[in-house]
Write an enzyme that holds these catalytic residues in place. Structure first.
Site, PDB file in Angstrom:
ATOM      1  N   ASN A   6       0.852  -1.188   0.000  1.00 21.13           N
ATOM      2  CA  ASN A   6       0.000   0.000   0.000  1.00 21.13           C
ATOM      3  C   ASN A   6       0.894   1.246   0.000  1.00 21.13           C
ATOM      4  O   ASN A   6       1.453   1.610   1.029  1.00 21.13           O
ATOM      5  CB  ASN A   6      -0.907  -0.025   1.249  1.00 21.13           C
ATOM      6  CG  ASN A   6      -1.715   1.244   1.383  1.00 21.13           C
ATOM      7  OD1 ASN A   6      -1.823   2.023   0.435  1.00 21.13           O
ATOM      8  ND2 ASN A   6      -2.295   1.456   2.563  1.00 21.13           N
TER       9      ASN A   6
ATOM     10  N   LYS B 193       0.039   4.316  -0.432  1.00 23.08           N
ATOM     11  CA  LYS B 193      -0.604   5.545   0.064  1.00 23.08           C
ATOM     12  C   LYS B 193      -0.349   6.701  -0.911  1.00 23.08           C
ATOM     13  O   LYS B 193      -0.271   6.469  -2.110  1.00 23.08           O
ATOM     14  CB  LYS B 193      -0.104   5.863   1.476  1.00 23.08           C
ATOM     15  CG  LYS B 193      -0.157   4.627   2.372  1.00 23.08           C
ATOM     16  CD  LYS B 193       0.045   4.926   3.812  1.00 23.08           C
ATOM     17  CE  LYS B 193      -0.060   3.625   4.594  1.00 23.08           C
ATOM     18  NZ  LYS B 193      -0.321   3.821   5.990  1.00 23.08           N
TER      19      LYS B 193
ATOM     20  N   HIS C 276      -9.790   1.329   4.448  1.00 21.55           N
ATOM     21  CA  HIS C 276      -8.550   1.643   5.170  1.00 21.55           C
ATOM     22  C   HIS C 276      -8.837   2.727   6.216  1.00 21.55           C
ATOM     23  O   HIS C 276      -9.633   3.636   5.961  1.00 21.55           O
ATOM     24  CB  HIS C 276      -7.474   2.113   4.186  1.00 21.55           C
ATOM     25  CG  HIS C 276      -6.119   2.176   4.822  1.00 21.55           C
ATOM     26  ND1 HIS C 276      -5.743   3.208   5.651  1.00 21.55           N
ATOM     27  CD2 HIS C 276      -5.074   1.308   4.790  1.00 21.55           C
ATOM     28  CE1 HIS C 276      -4.522   2.978   6.088  1.00 21.55           C
ATOM     29  NE2 HIS C 276      -4.080   1.834   5.580  1.00 21.55           N
TER      30      HIS C 276
ATOM     31  N   GLU D  98      -7.277   5.218   7.101  1.00 23.00           N
ATOM     32  CA  GLU D  98      -7.015   6.599   6.646  1.00 23.00           C
ATOM     33  C   GLU D  98      -8.172   7.118   5.781  1.00 23.00           C
ATOM     34  O   GLU D  98      -8.435   8.322   5.740  1.00 23.00           O
ATOM     35  CB  GLU D  98      -5.663   6.655   5.907  1.00 23.00           C
ATOM     36  CG  GLU D  98      -4.499   6.569   6.894  1.00 23.00           C
ATOM     37  CD  GLU D  98      -3.213   5.974   6.346  1.00 23.00           C
ATOM     38  OE1 GLU D  98      -3.067   5.840   5.124  1.00 23.00           O
ATOM     39  OE2 GLU D  98      -2.336   5.619   7.167  1.00 23.00           O
TER      40      GLU D  98
ATOM     41  N   GLU E 206      -5.973  -4.590  10.658  1.00 19.45           N
ATOM     42  CA  GLU E 206      -4.997  -3.523  10.868  1.00 19.45           C
ATOM     43  C   GLU E 206      -5.382  -2.698  12.092  1.00 19.45           C
ATOM     44  O   GLU E 206      -6.222  -1.786  11.984  1.00 19.45           O
ATOM     45  CB  GLU E 206      -4.976  -2.579   9.659  1.00 19.45           C
ATOM     46  CG  GLU E 206      -4.534  -3.209   8.371  1.00 19.45           C
ATOM     47  CD  GLU E 206      -3.906  -2.161   7.449  1.00 19.45           C
ATOM     48  OE1 GLU E 206      -2.748  -2.329   7.100  1.00 19.45           O
ATOM     49  OE2 GLU E 206      -4.568  -1.169   7.108  1.00 19.45           O
TER      50      GLU E 206
ATOM     51  N   GLY F 212       1.815   2.791  10.873  1.00 20.87           N
ATOM     52  CA  GLY F 212       2.812   3.849  10.780  1.00 20.87           C
ATOM     53  C   GLY F 212       3.480   4.235  12.092  1.00 20.87           C
ATOM     54  O   GLY F 212       4.177   5.233  12.156  1.00 20.87           O
TER      55      GLY F 212
ATOM     56  N   SER G 231       2.740  -1.456  10.538  1.00 19.00           N
ATOM     57  CA  SER G 231       4.162  -1.422  10.893  1.00 19.00           C
ATOM     58  C   SER G 231       4.923  -2.716  10.613  1.00 19.00           C
ATOM     59  O   SER G 231       5.870  -3.047  11.336  1.00 19.00           O
ATOM     60  CB  SER G 231       4.336  -1.025  12.360  1.00 19.00           C
ATOM     61  OG  SER G 231       3.916   0.311  12.546  1.00 19.00           O
TER      62      SER G 231
HETATM   63  P1  PGA Z   1       2.329   0.793   7.689  1.00 20.41           P
HETATM   64  O1  PGA Z   1       0.928   0.954   6.956  1.00 20.41           O
HETATM   65  O2  PGA Z   1       2.917  -0.526   7.237  1.00 20.41           O
HETATM   66  O3  PGA Z   1       3.130   1.965   7.229  1.00 20.41           O
HETATM   67  O4  PGA Z   1       2.070   0.795   9.141  1.00 20.41           O
HETATM   68  C1  PGA Z   1       0.059  -0.128   6.809  1.00 20.41           C
HETATM   69  C2  PGA Z   1      -1.206   0.333   6.161  1.00 20.41           C
HETATM   70  O5  PGA Z   1      -1.590   1.500   6.339  1.00 20.41           O
HETATM   71  O6  PGA Z   1      -1.855  -0.425   5.438  1.00 20.41           O
END
Ligand code: PGA
Length: 250
Positions: free
Chosen positions: A11, A13, A99, A101, A168, A174, A211
């Site tokens: 992903n 982003k 997601h 976000e 998640e 993150g 993460s």
């Molecule tokens: P990250 O993001 O690996 O940077 O924590 C995972 C995600 O948002 O799907």
């Protein structure tokens, strides 16, 4: 990990530009190796370079997915949105929905449900993200929150063969912090059981996201019922991503 196919969803982003396409040769080479045959890599770059990724990866075993689609399908006056049909037409095969976000941007379970139906009507594979916030975790609400997300985002009559769930925890995305392995293991079992009981579908695939990196993947891969990873930050660097894939499958 399970004995089934292992998924690595990258992903990206809101990162990446045309130059990123040149870096993909290394991962195409990896996907041709024998050890890779039980794995699947799906790149989800931003909309602006989706087509370029599709072209670059068209002769490889690597798929391309989008990070969202609109809740209404077909052409229409929806400024700023992209439909499932448009994604299908340019060769995307997957789409990440729900997601955290995007939920922060206003996506409710109801909207996500519409997006899922829209994506499935175009035969896209859906990666549905679910997970609790830190506040919810502290109040011991994880299972309730996740089950509610699953219940509201999914329906009985959908094709579960086209659905992949990504667990998640929002507090893990993150941040560099991951839940302990037992908690992830338990939560994966709960999600699989919930789908089995509620929708009578036995083989739902469940990934972990949040993460994931080169270090913790050595432990994460020990989780027996896991079908793969949704990887954000660490997927944007081609070498790191390749190492994560290699460490998991070898
Ligand atoms: P990250 O993001 O690996 O940077 O924590 C995972 C995600 O948002 O799907």
């Amino acid at each position: 990990m399970t004995n089934n196919k292992i998924y690595f969803i990258a992903n990206w982003k809101m990162f990446g530009d045309l130059k990123s396409v040149n870096n993909l040769n290394k991962i195409v080479n990896l996907s041709k190796q024998k050890t890779f045959k039980n794995s699947e890599i799906v790149y989800c770059p931003p909309f602006t370079i989706l087509s370029d990724f599709v072209k670059k990866l068209s002769n490889s075993k690597i798929y391309v997915g989008a990070q969202d689609c609109y809740s209404i399908n077909g052409d229409g006056p929806h400024t700023g949105n992209i439909s499932a049909n448009q994604l299908k037409k340019i060769g995307a095969r997957f789409v990440i929905l729900g997601h955290s976000e995007k939920r922060l941007d206003g996506d409710t379970n109801k909207i996500i449900n519409k997006k899922i139906k829209s994506a499935l009507s175009e035969n896209l594979n859906v990666i549905l993200c679910v997970g609790e916030t830190l506040k919810e975790k502290r109040r011991n609400l994880t299972t309730r929150v996740v089950n509610n997300q699953l219940k509201q985002c999914l329906n009985k009559n959908i094709n579960f063969n086209k659905i992949i769930i990504a667990y998640e925890p929002v507090w893990s995305i993150g941040t560099g912090v991951i839940p302990n392995l037992k908690d992830i293991h338990k939560q994966i079992i709960k999600i699989k059981d919930f789908i089995k009981k509620k929708y009578k579908f036995k083989n739902i695939r469940v990934l972990y996201g949040g993460s994931v990196n080169l270090k913790n993947v050595i432990d994460l891969k020990k989780i027996g019922n896991l079908d793969g990873f949704l990887i954000g930050g660490a997927s944007q660097n081609i070498n790191k991503f390749i190492d994560i894939v290699k460490k998991t499958i070898n």
